[in-house]
Design an enzyme around this catalytic site. Structure first.
Site, mmCIF file in Angstrom:
data_model
loop_
_atom_site.group_PDB
_atom_site.id
_atom_site.type_symbol
_atom_site.label_atom_id
_atom_site.label_comp_id
_atom_site.label_asym_id
_atom_site.label_seq_id
_atom_site.Cartn_x
_atom_site.Cartn_y
_atom_site.Cartn_z
ATOM 1 N N ASP A 4 -23.401 -23.795 -30.672
ATOM 2 C CA ASP A 4 -23.140 -22.101 -30.515
ATOM 3 C C ASP A 4 -24.055 -21.583 -30.833
ATOM 4 O O ASP A 4 -25.214 -22.191 -31.663
ATOM 5 C CB ASP A 4 -21.900 -22.920 -31.725
ATOM 6 C CG ASP A 4 -21.489 -20.815 -31.441
ATOM 7 O OD1 ASP A 4 -21.905 -20.561 -31.110
ATOM 8 O OD2 ASP A 4 -19.984 -20.783 -32.505
ATOM 9 N N ARG B 36 -24.711 -17.734 -31.568
ATOM 10 C CA ARG B 36 -24.242 -16.954 -31.762
ATOM 11 C C ARG B 36 -25.321 -16.980 -32.988
ATOM 12 O O ARG B 36 -25.064 -17.208 -33.792
ATOM 13 C CB ARG B 36 -22.826 -16.889 -31.800
ATOM 14 C CG ARG B 36 -22.246 -16.745 -30.176
ATOM 15 C CD ARG B 36 -21.285 -16.775 -30.193
ATOM 16 N NE ARG B 36 -20.607 -17.409 -30.419
ATOM 17 C CZ ARG B 36 -18.920 -17.981 -30.294
ATOM 18 N NH1 ARG B 36 -18.478 -17.413 -29.746
ATOM 19 N NH2 ARG B 36 -18.263 -19.055 -30.489
HETATM 20 N N1 LIG Z 1 -22.332 -22.567 -24.121
HETATM 21 C C1 LIG Z 1 -20.955 -22.339 -23.036
HETATM 22 N N2 LIG Z 1 -19.859 -20.823 -23.440
HETATM 23 C C2 LIG Z 1 -19.450 -20.657 -22.901
HETATM 24 C C3 LIG Z 1 -18.242 -21.734 -22.073
HETATM 25 N N3 LIG Z 1 -17.336 -21.143 -22.139
HETATM 26 C C4 LIG Z 1 -17.530 -20.087 -22.159
HETATM 27 N N4 LIG Z 1 -18.311 -20.187 -23.592
HETATM 28 C C5 LIG Z 1 -18.906 -18.926 -24.161
HETATM 29 O O1 LIG Z 1 -18.305 -19.005 -24.616
HETATM 30 C C6 LIG Z 1 -17.686 -17.676 -25.630
HETATM 31 C C7 LIG Z 1 -16.202 -17.298 -26.026
HETATM 32 O O2 LIG Z 1 -16.767 -18.577 -27.400
HETATM 33 P P1 LIG Z 1 -15.317 -18.749 -27.523
HETATM 34 O O3 LIG Z 1 -15.613 -20.014 -28.776
HETATM 35 O O4 LIG Z 1 -14.636 -20.004 -26.114
HETATM 36 O O5 LIG Z 1 -14.368 -18.317 -28.614
HETATM 37 P P2 LIG Z 1 -14.582 -17.379 -29.994
HETATM 38 O O6 LIG Z 1 -15.061 -16.438 -29.492
HETATM 39 O O7 LIG Z 1 -15.667 -18.315 -30.708
HETATM 40 O O8 LIG Z 1 -13.676 -18.123 -30.908
HETATM 41 P P3 LIG Z 1 -11.884 -16.943 -30.586
HETATM 42 O O9 LIG Z 1 -12.302 -15.744 -31.588
HETATM 43 O O10 LIG Z 1 -10.809 -17.879 -31.134
HETATM 44 O O11 LIG Z 1 -11.894 -16.864 -29.274
HETATM 45 C C8 LIG Z 1 -18.250 -16.580 -24.892
HETATM 46 O O12 LIG Z 1 -19.522 -16.070 -25.502
HETATM 47 C C9 LIG Z 1 -18.124 -17.316 -23.754
HETATM 48 O O13 LIG Z 1 -19.056 -17.194 -22.376
HETATM 49 C C10 LIG Z 1 -19.323 -22.779 -22.136
HETATM 50 O O14 LIG Z 1 -18.606 -23.978 -21.461
HETATM 51 N N5 LIG Z 1 -20.492 -23.345 -22.481
#
Ligand SMILES: Nc1nc2c(ncn2[C@@H]2O[C@H](COP(=O)(O)OP(=O)(O)OP(=O)(O)O)[C@@H](O)[C@H]2O)c(=O)[nH]1
Length: 160
Positions: A81, A83
């Site tokens: 992650d 971010r």
């Molecule tokens: N690297 C990568 N990013 C992904 C994948 N699937 C979704 N994403 C990205 O994951 C991000 C969302 O993250 P999540 O972990 O699904 O959810 P979150 O926002 O952290 O958690 P919530 O607040 O519960 O939704 C978005 O930026 C998506 O583009 C994947 O398989 N690989």
């Protein structure tokens, strides 16, 4: 303030891909804000958990060959992650928000906001829209990334 901090997902949010839960969560969050009559949605330009659209598609390719979503990022040389939530601080301050009821299943998001001095008074679970295409992805988020899925998030009892 009821709030959603949403990470950009072109494929899920705009193209309605079923292999993640992003689009479903975005719509659920907006519906809740609408039902409540007020709230905030920050849409953060951090596609692919911060690795960008091109690399997310590369990661999808690895997942199609058996890697899970964490392993795929690592194999590409990225953290699971990538971010950074720092941009939320000035945005939330600008709209006068210090206390949040945060719609998320991701404890790391709650921790990031708390570390920046915001008070997360409640975590509001969001349904993820489990389906046959995103089951492995949701399970990996729970097992390897600490996401919490509970009854309100519709996952309790549905995981094997
Ligand atoms: N690297 C990568 N990013 C992904 C994948 N699937 C979704 N994403 C990205 O994951 C991000 C969302 O993250 P999540 O972990 O699904 O959810 P979150 O926002 O952290 O958690 P919530 O607040 O519960 O939704 C978005 O930026 C998506 O583009 C994947 O398989 N690989």
């Amino acid at each position: 303030m009821l709030a959603r901090i949403h990470s950009e997902c072109l494929t899920g949010d705009a193209l309605f891909s079923l292999r993640c839960d992003c689009g479903h969560q975005l719509r659920s969050a907006l519906e809740r804000i609408g039902a409540e009559g007020s709230g905030a949605l920050l849409y953060l330009r951090q596609e692919g958990r911060g690795i960008g659209l091109h690399n997310k598609i590369r990661a999808y390719g690895l997942q199609d060959c058996g890697a899970d979503t964490v392993e795929a990022n690592l194999r590409l040389g990225f953290p699971a992650d990538a971010r950074d939530y720092a941009v939320c601080a000035p945005l939330l301050r600008h709209i006068g928000v210090r206390r949040l009821r945060l719609m998320t299943n991701n404890p790391a998001k709650t921790e990031a906001l708390s570390a920046m001095g915001f008070e997360v008074v409640e975590r509001v679970a969001l349904p993820g829209g489990r389906n046959s295409h995103n089951t492995a992805y949701l399970d990996t988020k729970a097992d390897r990334m600490g996401h919490v899925f509970d009854a309100a998030g519709e996952f309790a009892g549905t995981r094997p």
